[in-house]
Design a protein around this motif. Structure first.
Motif, PDB file in Angstrom:
ATOM      1  N   ALA A   1      -9.018 157.003  70.654  1.00  0.00           N
ATOM      2  CA  ALA A   1      -8.021 156.244  69.901  1.00  0.00           C
ATOM      3  C   ALA A   1      -7.056 155.506  70.831  1.00  0.00           C
ATOM      4  N   GLY A   2      -6.843 156.010  72.041  1.00  0.00           N
ATOM      5  CA  GLY A   2      -5.933 155.370  72.976  1.00  0.00           C
ATOM      6  C   GLY A   2      -6.608 154.437  73.963  1.00  0.00           C
ATOM      7  N   LEU A   3      -7.897 154.197  73.769  1.00  0.00           N
ATOM      8  CA  LEU A   3      -8.659 153.384  74.708  1.00  0.00           C
ATOM      9  C   LEU A   3      -8.218 151.929  74.627  1.00  0.00           C
ATOM     10  N   GLY A   4      -7.754 151.401  75.748  1.00  0.00           N
ATOM     11  CA  GLY A   4      -7.275 150.023  75.792  1.00  0.00           C
ATOM     12  C   GLY A   4      -8.279 149.038  76.352  1.00  0.00           C
ATOM     13  N   VAL A   5      -9.451 149.517  76.718  1.00  0.00           N
ATOM     14  CA  VAL A   5     -10.509 148.650  77.252  1.00  0.00           C
ATOM     15  C   VAL A   5     -11.699 148.697  76.307  1.00  0.00           C
ATOM     16  N   PRO A   6     -12.521 147.669  76.326  1.00  0.00           N
ATOM     17  CA  PRO A   6     -13.711 147.701  75.478  1.00  0.00           C
ATOM     18  C   PRO A   6     -14.648 148.858  75.852  1.00  0.00           C
ATOM     19  N   LEU A   7     -15.326 149.377  74.876  1.00  0.00           N
ATOM     20  CA  LEU A   7     -16.296 150.440  75.060  1.00  0.00           C
ATOM     21  C   LEU A   7     -17.685 149.810  75.101  1.00  0.00           C
ATOM     22  N   VAL A   8     -18.403 150.036  76.188  1.00  0.00           N
ATOM     23  CA  VAL A   8     -19.769 149.526  76.324  1.00  0.00           C
ATOM     24  C   VAL A   8     -20.708 150.689  76.033  1.00  0.00           C
ATOM     25  N   CYS A   9     -21.640 150.476  75.123  1.00  0.00           N
ATOM     26  CA  CYS A   9     -22.431 151.591  74.625  1.00  0.00           C
ATOM     27  C   CYS A   9     -23.868 151.163  74.316  1.00  0.00           C
ATOM     28  N   THR A  10     -24.778 152.135  74.410  1.00  0.00           N
ATOM     29  CA  THR A  10     -26.177 151.880  74.050  1.00  0.00           C
ATOM     30  C   THR A  10     -26.672 152.855  72.982  1.00  0.00           C
ATOM     31  N   PHE A  11     -25.773 153.639  72.380  1.00  0.00           N
ATOM     32  CA  PHE A  11     -26.195 154.612  71.370  1.00  0.00           C
ATOM     33  C   PHE A  11     -26.951 153.923  70.236  1.00  0.00           C
ATOM     34  N   GLY A  12     -28.072 154.525  69.847  1.00  0.00           N
ATOM     35  CA  GLY A  12     -28.859 154.022  68.729  1.00  0.00           C
ATOM     36  C   GLY A  12     -29.852 152.941  69.080  1.00  0.00           C
TER      37      GLY A  12
ATOM     38  N   ALA B 161     -15.255 151.774  64.722  1.00  0.00           N
ATOM     39  CA  ALA B 161     -14.650 150.701  63.919  1.00  0.00           C
ATOM     40  C   ALA B 161     -13.364 151.198  63.265  1.00  0.00           C
ATOM     41  N   ALA B 162     -13.382 152.423  62.741  1.00  0.00           N
ATOM     42  CA  ALA B 162     -12.197 152.997  62.101  1.00  0.00           C
ATOM     43  C   ALA B 162     -11.049 153.159  63.096  1.00  0.00           C
ATOM     44  N   LEU B 163     -11.389 153.393  64.361  1.00  0.00           N
ATOM     45  CA  LEU B 163     -10.366 153.521  65.401  1.00  0.00           C
ATOM     46  C   LEU B 163      -9.890 152.162  65.921  1.00  0.00           C
ATOM     47  N   GLY B 164     -10.551 151.091  65.480  1.00  0.00           N
ATOM     48  CA  GLY B 164     -10.161 149.750  65.906  1.00  0.00           C
ATOM     49  C   GLY B 164     -10.582 149.403  67.320  1.00  0.00           C
ATOM     50  N   LEU B 165     -11.625 150.074  67.814  1.00  0.00           N
ATOM     51  CA  LEU B 165     -12.079 149.826  69.183  1.00  0.00           C
ATOM     52  C   LEU B 165     -12.935 148.572  69.268  1.00  0.00           C
ATOM     53  N   ARG B 166     -12.835 147.894  70.385  1.00  0.00           N
ATOM     54  CA  ARG B 166     -13.768 146.801  70.673  1.00  0.00           C
ATOM     55  C   ARG B 166     -14.979 147.445  71.337  1.00  0.00           C
ATOM     56  N   VAL B 167     -16.148 147.269  70.713  1.00  0.00           N
ATOM     57  CA  VAL B 167     -17.375 147.902  71.202  1.00  0.00           C
ATOM     58  C   VAL B 167     -18.407 146.822  71.481  1.00  0.00           C
ATOM     59  N   LEU B 168     -19.025 146.914  72.660  1.00  0.00           N
ATOM     60  CA  LEU B 168     -20.129 146.037  73.021  1.00  0.00           C
ATOM     61  C   LEU B 168     -21.361 146.907  73.212  1.00  0.00           C
ATOM     62  N   ALA B 169     -22.459 146.512  72.607  1.00  0.00           N
ATOM     63  CA  ALA B 169     -23.700 147.279  72.712  1.00  0.00           C
ATOM     64  C   ALA B 169     -24.796 146.386  73.275  1.00  0.00           C
ATOM     65  N   LEU B 170     -25.564 146.961  74.166  1.00  0.00           N
ATOM     66  CA  LEU B 170     -26.627 146.222  74.844  1.00  0.00           C
ATOM     67  C   LEU B 170     -27.958 146.430  74.149  1.00  0.00           C
ATOM     68  N   MET B 171     -28.574 145.330  73.717  1.00  0.00           N
ATOM     69  CA  MET B 171     -29.937 145.426  73.185  1.00  0.00           C
ATOM     70  C   MET B 171     -30.819 145.975  74.305  1.00  0.00           C
ATOM     71  N   PRO B 172     -31.799 146.800  73.952  1.00  0.00           N
ATOM     72  CA  PRO B 172     -32.580 147.475  74.994  1.00  0.00           C
ATOM     73  C   PRO B 172     -33.480 146.522  75.762  1.00  0.00           C
ATOM     74  N   PRO B 173     -33.875 146.949  76.964  1.00  0.00           N
ATOM     75  CA  PRO B 173     -34.916 146.196  77.654  1.00  0.00           C
ATOM     76  C   PRO B 173     -36.134 146.109  76.734  1.00  0.00           C
ATOM     77  N   GLN B 174     -36.786 144.992  76.748  1.00  0.00           N
ATOM     78  CA  GLN B 174     -37.909 144.758  75.834  1.00  0.00           C
ATOM     79  C   GLN B 174     -39.193 145.349  76.408  1.00  0.00           C
ATOM     80  N   ARG B 175     -39.159 146.679  76.569  1.00  0.00           N
ATOM     81  CA  ARG B 175     -40.260 147.436  77.136  1.00  0.00           C
ATOM     82  C   ARG B 175     -40.788 148.366  76.058  1.00  0.00           C
ATOM     83  N   VAL B 176     -42.065 148.273  75.775  1.00  0.00           N
ATOM     84  CA  VAL B 176     -42.670 149.101  74.740  1.00  0.00           C
ATOM     85  C   VAL B 176     -43.682 150.028  75.405  1.00  0.00           C
ATOM     86  N   PRO B 177     -43.285 151.297  75.633  1.00  0.00           N
ATOM     87  CA  PRO B 177     -44.218 152.229  76.291  1.00  0.00           C
ATOM     88  C   PRO B 177     -45.398 152.554  75.380  1.00  0.00           C
TER      89      PRO B 177
END
Length: 195
Positions: free
Chosen positions: A47-58, A109-125
């Motif tokens: 909730a106190g995070l003042g920088v964007p959160l970079v995430c790959t969850f999901g 979103a409820a915490l009002g965080l700016r979140v950036l998520a990276l689409m995965p590498p286009q690798r299909v094992p």
């Protein structure tokens, strides 16, 4: 957040507990690593995070696309039909597969965080169905966008005509991850977005 905290498959199903309005990870190791990161930033919680959160969850589309999970939906040619991949049922199944990650993004979103998520590498094992992989990541990307997440989508810059990651951006001896050249593009994109 993502790789440093745990494997992608660890963040598809439920992985958070209710924690006084903040994000509390169930896994002790993940909780410790997150706490160390927050301490380094000098904040008591997300909730106190003042920088964007970079995430790959999901965004572990290769896990969602595991072949045997989709066998029941194959036609007599062994293919998951395109009409099914565009269906509401397919979307529901994908959303159910990544429900923990979607809950995480609901909470950010409820915490009002700016979140950036990276689409995965286009690798299909080999364990994954390519059609399901590409369709699933589109469903997941749309869900994240609907939750206010900014998608970092490098596909146009790193893929070939078939939509697969070009070898120059692939980690050697690894069927899933991008390499250092891919990482440099990610960092450049993050810097362009003000990180």
């Amino acid at each position: 957040m993502g790789g440093p905290v745990g494997s992608g498959r660890d963040f598809l199903g439920p992985f958070l507990d209710d924690g006084d309005g903040d994000l509390e990870f169930r896994d002790a190791r993940a909780r410790r690593l997150v706490r160390e990161s927050l301490d380094a930033l000098g904040v008591p919680g997300f909730a106190g995070l003042g920088v964007p959160l970079v995430c790959t969850f999901g965004l572990s589309a290769h896990t969602v696309a595991t072949r045997q999970n989709w066998d029941i939906h194959r036609d007599r040619h062994g293919t998951v039909p395109e009409r099914f991949l565009r269906s509401g049922l397919f979307g529901d199944l994908v959303r159910a597969s990544v429900r923990g990650a979607l809950a995480f993004y609901d909470r950010t979103a409820a915490l009002g965080l700016r979140v950036l998520a990276l689409m995965p590498p286009q690798r299909v094992p080999g364990m994954s169905d390519p059609g399901v992989f590409f369709a699933a990541q589109d469903v997941i990307g749309a869900e994240l966008t609907a939750r206010g997440v900014e998608l970092l989508d490098l596909r146009a810059r790193v893929t070939d005509g078939a939509g697969h990651q070009r070898p120059v951006f692939c980690q050697a001896d690894d069927t899933i991850h991008g390499n250092l050249a891919f990482g440099r593009l990610v960092v450049a994109e993050l810097l362009d977005r003000g990180l």
